[in-house]
Design an enzyme around this catalytic site. Structure first.
Site, PDB file in Angstrom:
ATOM      1  N   CYS A  98       0.834  -1.199   0.000  1.00  0.00           N
ATOM      2  CA  CYS A  98       0.000   0.000   0.000  1.00  0.00           C
ATOM      3  C   CYS A  98       0.881   1.267   0.000  1.00  0.00           C
ATOM      4  O   CYS A  98       1.498   1.583  -1.003  1.00  0.00           O
ATOM      5  CB  CYS A  98      -0.976  -0.041   1.165  1.00  0.00           C
ATOM      6  SG  CYS A  98      -2.356   1.121   1.004  1.00  0.00           S
ATOM      7  N   HIS A 197      -3.277  -5.023   0.677  1.00  0.00           N
ATOM      8  CA  HIS A 197      -2.678  -5.536   1.914  1.00  0.00           C
ATOM      9  C   HIS A 197      -2.747  -7.063   1.928  1.00  0.00           C
ATOM     10  O   HIS A 197      -3.721  -7.638   2.447  1.00  0.00           O
ATOM     11  CB  HIS A 197      -3.407  -4.973   3.136  1.00  0.00           C
ATOM     12  CG  HIS A 197      -3.097  -3.545   3.422  1.00  0.00           C
ATOM     13  ND1 HIS A 197      -2.245  -3.155   4.434  1.00  0.00           N
ATOM     14  CD2 HIS A 197      -3.528  -2.410   2.824  1.00  0.00           C
ATOM     15  CE1 HIS A 197      -2.171  -1.829   4.452  1.00  0.00           C
ATOM     16  NE2 HIS A 197      -2.940  -1.354   3.485  1.00  0.00           N
ATOM     17  N   GLU A 199      -1.213  -9.100   3.796  1.00  0.00           N
ATOM     18  CA  GLU A 199      -1.120  -9.653   5.149  1.00  0.00           C
ATOM     19  C   GLU A 199      -2.498  -9.876   5.776  1.00  0.00           C
ATOM     20  O   GLU A 199      -2.651 -10.713   6.676  1.00  0.00           O
ATOM     21  CB  GLU A 199      -0.269  -8.741   6.049  1.00  0.00           C
ATOM     22  CG  GLU A 199      -0.920  -7.457   6.507  1.00  0.00           C
ATOM     23  CD  GLU A 199      -0.829  -6.320   5.505  1.00  0.00           C
ATOM     24  OE1 GLU A 199      -1.053  -5.160   5.905  1.00  0.00           O
ATOM     25  OE2 GLU A 199      -0.539  -6.585   4.316  1.00  0.00           O
TER      26      GLU A 199
END
Length: 220
Positions: A98, A197, A199
């Site tokens: 990001c 993102h 994660e």
């Protein structure tokens, strides 16, 4: 075999929940996560580096216009630029997430849209950790080889975005509005940035391959 040491940049006030997802994404794929923020000591050695998500990048770093009422973190800007300056010449693998993708582009002399909802009329504001945005991956790109898919559905938490690419930086993914969603360096073995993102997408196999690819590059 020792786990490769992966630095992950954050703000000083990042929540423990968000940091856990950063930590888990790296640990799960075999890396040793190390939190890096402005108040923490600067590392001497890293095997890999993640420039994480967070507040806006200051417009002065890319010649843009300051957008009012946004959160900035100049100390973190300085930290991340210093880390890139130190570790890129050492061929350290780098993944930008990001804000991190934007920072990689700025480091190489690129520019950003300060607010895509101002520069692109008609965009519907979309801020969610859930995979709701469709992104097309460019054929022949490193990202395409890593993810193993031609398109993917991702989350979206940004309002800045890559505008003009920096030196040696290629656009390798766009969304349905044509906005840049991923970049990679043509001059380095592993410098890659995604606007989403990964994660947070813990059950998404292609996104986990992205983290795994960084760990493997950091182990070689």
């Amino acid at each position: 075999m020792a786990r490769p040491l992966i630095g992950i940049t954050t703000s000083d006030d990042k929540s423990q929940l968000s940091w856990f997802f950063d930590w888990f994404a790296v640990w799960r794929q075999g890396g040793q996560p190390l939190r890096l923020s402005p108040s923490r000591s600067f590392p001497v050695r890293l095997d890999g580096l993640i420039i994480g998500g967070g507040d806006d990048i200051h417009a002065s770093l890319y010649g843009g216009d300051v957008v009012p009422d946004v959160r900035l973190d100049p100390a973190r800007d300085r930290l991340e630029l210093a880390l890139l300056q130190q570790f890129i010449p050492r061929n350290c693998p780098v993944l930008g997430i990001c804000r991190g993708a934007q920072m990689i582009n700025v480091f190489f002399g690129g520019t950003l849209y300060g607010d895509i909802y101002i520069s692109h009329e008609g965009l519907i504001p979309r801020r969610t950790v859930l995979p709701r945005k469709y992104v097309g991956i460019c054929s022949g790109s490193r990202l395409r080889r890593i993810l193993g898919v031609t398109w993917c559905r991702v989350n979206s938490l940004h309002h800045q975005a890559v505008q003009e690419t920096g030196r040696g930086i290629a656009v390798v993914a766009r969304d349905r509005h044509g906005l840049v969603q991923a970049i990679e360096s043509l001059d380095h073995q592993f410098i890659l940035g995604v606007q989403w993102h990964p994660e947070w997408l813990v059950w998404n196999r292609p996104q986990q391959r992205l983290i795994r690819a960084l760990i493997r590059a950091s182990s070689s």
